[in-house]
Enzyme design. Structure first.
Site, short mmCIF file in Angstrom:
data_model
loop_
_atom_site.label_atom_id
_atom_site.label_comp_id
_atom_site.label_asym_id
_atom_site.label_seq_id
_atom_site.Cartn_x
_atom_site.Cartn_y
_atom_site.Cartn_z
N SER A 199 -44.65 -90.64 34.27
CA SER A 199 -43.87 -90.06 33.17
C SER A 199 -43.58 -91.05 32.05
O SER A 199 -43.23 -90.65 30.95
CB SER A 199 -42.55 -89.47 33.69
OG SER A 199 -41.70 -90.49 34.14
N LYS B 221 -36.17 -93.81 32.20
CA LYS B 221 -36.25 -92.89 31.07
C LYS B 221 -35.77 -93.59 29.80
O LYS B 221 -35.05 -94.58 29.84
CB LYS B 221 -35.38 -91.63 31.30
CG LYS B 221 -35.82 -90.79 32.48
CD LYS B 221 -37.20 -90.21 32.25
CE LYS B 221 -37.69 -89.47 33.48
NZ LYS B 221 -39.09 -89.12 33.38
#
Length: 70
Positions: free
Chosen positions: A23, A60
């Site tokens: 990701s 993230k």
């Protein structure tokens, strides 16, 4: 190799995390990369952080919209 000396990091506030998944490829973080996490630093928009989401840890990018962090 002493990472504390090599990277000049704080011994009791830092740890290594192995990246898992794809990701964060756009940020240059690939599977099996080692991330140095420094818990003593403040974060701001655009920083990459390691956070707990529903009981699992995620790397993230922080973004702010309407006064809320995402």
């Amino acid at each position: 190799l002493d990472l504390n000396q090599y990277h000049n990091i704080r011994r009791h506030a830092c740890f290594l995390v192995e990246a898992f998944g794809q990701s964060m490829l756009d940020a240059g973080i690939e599977e099996k990369d080692l991330l140095i996490v420094d818990t003593s630093l403040d974060y701001r928009e655009g920083d990459i952080v390691v956070c707990s989401v529903n009981g699992s840890y995620k790397a993230k990018s922080i973004r702010c919209e309407g006064g809320k962090l995402y």
